[in-house]
Design a protein around this motif. Structure first.
Motif, PDB file in Angstrom:
ATOM      1  N   ARG A  93     -61.365  54.585  70.493  1.00 47.97           N
ATOM      2  CA  ARG A  93     -61.788  53.325  70.105  1.00 47.97           C
ATOM      3  C   ARG A  93     -62.862  52.995  70.685  1.00 47.97           C
ATOM      4  O   ARG A  93     -63.226  53.473  71.586  1.00 47.97           O
ATOM      5  CB  ARG A  93     -61.180  52.039  70.218  1.00 47.97           C
ATOM      6  CG  ARG A  93     -61.461  51.075  70.301  1.00 47.97           C
ATOM      7  CD  ARG A  93     -60.464  49.929  69.707  1.00 47.97           C
ATOM      8  NE  ARG A  93     -59.103  50.491  69.954  1.00 47.97           N
ATOM      9  CZ  ARG A  93     -57.931  50.129  70.587  1.00 47.97           C
ATOM     10  NH1 ARG A  93     -57.898  48.983  71.927  1.00 47.97           N
ATOM     11  NH2 ARG A  93     -56.735  50.102  70.242  1.00 47.97           N
ATOM     12  N   GLY A 119     -61.482  54.626  57.600  1.00 50.68           N
ATOM     13  CA  GLY A 119     -60.658  54.423  58.053  1.00 50.68           C
ATOM     14  C   GLY A 119     -59.710  53.160  57.536  1.00 50.68           C
ATOM     15  O   GLY A 119     -59.460  52.340  57.113  1.00 50.68           O
ATOM     16  N   SER A 123     -61.799  50.534  59.212  1.00 52.92           N
ATOM     17  CA  SER A 123     -62.706  51.005  60.363  1.00 52.92           C
ATOM     18  C   SER A 123     -62.939  51.553  60.004  1.00 52.92           C
ATOM     19  O   SER A 123     -63.250  52.166  59.430  1.00 52.92           O
ATOM     20  CB  SER A 123     -61.238  51.477  61.308  1.00 52.92           C
ATOM     21  OG  SER A 123     -60.658  52.450  60.896  1.00 52.92           O
ATOM     22  N   VAL A 125     -64.773  55.231  60.757  1.00 54.02           N
ATOM     23  CA  VAL A 125     -64.419  56.640  61.789  1.00 54.02           C
ATOM     24  C   VAL A 125     -65.837  57.560  61.287  1.00 54.02           C
ATOM     25  O   VAL A 125     -66.311  57.564  60.750  1.00 54.02           O
ATOM     26  CB  VAL A 125     -62.574  57.263  60.865  1.00 54.02           C
ATOM     27  CG1 VAL A 125     -62.438  55.536  61.086  1.00 54.02           C
ATOM     28  CG2 VAL A 125     -63.167  57.618  59.905  1.00 54.02           C
ATOM     29  N   VAL A 141     -63.218  55.397  66.333  1.00 51.28           N
ATOM     30  CA  VAL A 141     -62.581  54.936  65.732  1.00 51.28           C
ATOM     31  C   VAL A 141     -63.115  53.226  66.106  1.00 51.28           C
ATOM     32  O   VAL A 141     -63.378  52.742  66.657  1.00 51.28           O
ATOM     33  CB  VAL A 141     -61.197  53.906  65.567  1.00 51.28           C
ATOM     34  CG1 VAL A 141     -60.782  53.196  64.587  1.00 51.28           C
ATOM     35  CG2 VAL A 141     -60.667  55.851  64.920  1.00 51.28           C
TER      36      VAL A 141
END
Length: 147
Positions: A93, A119, A123, A125, A141
């Motif tokens: 993360r 993602g 998210s 990514v 991420v």
């Protein structure tokens, strides 16, 4: 005190490539007590996926991501064809995937995408090439604001 050079804020998840998402969810539920926290189809990545968490996890702990191919041409289908089902990636993360990607490029690492992609759960990514990360596909991420 040594200067902190990293930008990972947590281990976000580990990704496991599976041929059958429903069967894999049932296995992890029955044998390990994990619960589905999120499930979606990501057409762009060519997967049907589920994020599993331990009971009571508020979403801050590391998750198990199960990834099943949507088509025989998808990256996950090719991975399964080459390596069989199993651990496919480790995801860190980060608070800013653009900055993290730029920093890693400056350090000489190759990333798979010029710009981050969408993602799980909106998210953002990007991925470090496995040849530059000791044979491990490393995902960066940046969670969506609502997560």
């Amino acid at each position: 005190m040594e200067e902190r050079r990293g930008f990972a804020t947590a281990i976000d998840h580990v990704g496991i490539a599976v041929p059958d998402l429903d069967a894999a969810i049932a296995f992890h539920r029955e044998h390990f007590g994990l619960e589905v926290a999120h499930e979606e189809v990501n057409e762009e990545q060519g997967v049907r996926e589920a994020m599993l968490r331990a009971p009571g996890d508020d979403g801050t702990g590391a998750a198990v991501q199960l990834l099943a191919p949507l088509t025989p041409e998808s990256t996950i289908a090719k991975f399964i064809g080459r390596s069989g089902p199993g651990l496919q990636q480790l995801a860190y993360r980060v608070s800013d995937v653009d900055a993290a990607s730029a920093e890693l490029r400056a350090r000489g690492l190759r990333l798979l995408y010029d710009v981050p992609k969408r993602g799980t759960a909106n998210s953002r990514v990007n991925f470090v090439h496995p040849k530059d990360a000791g044979g491990v596909l490393v995902e960066l991420v940046e969670p969506a604001a609502e997560h």
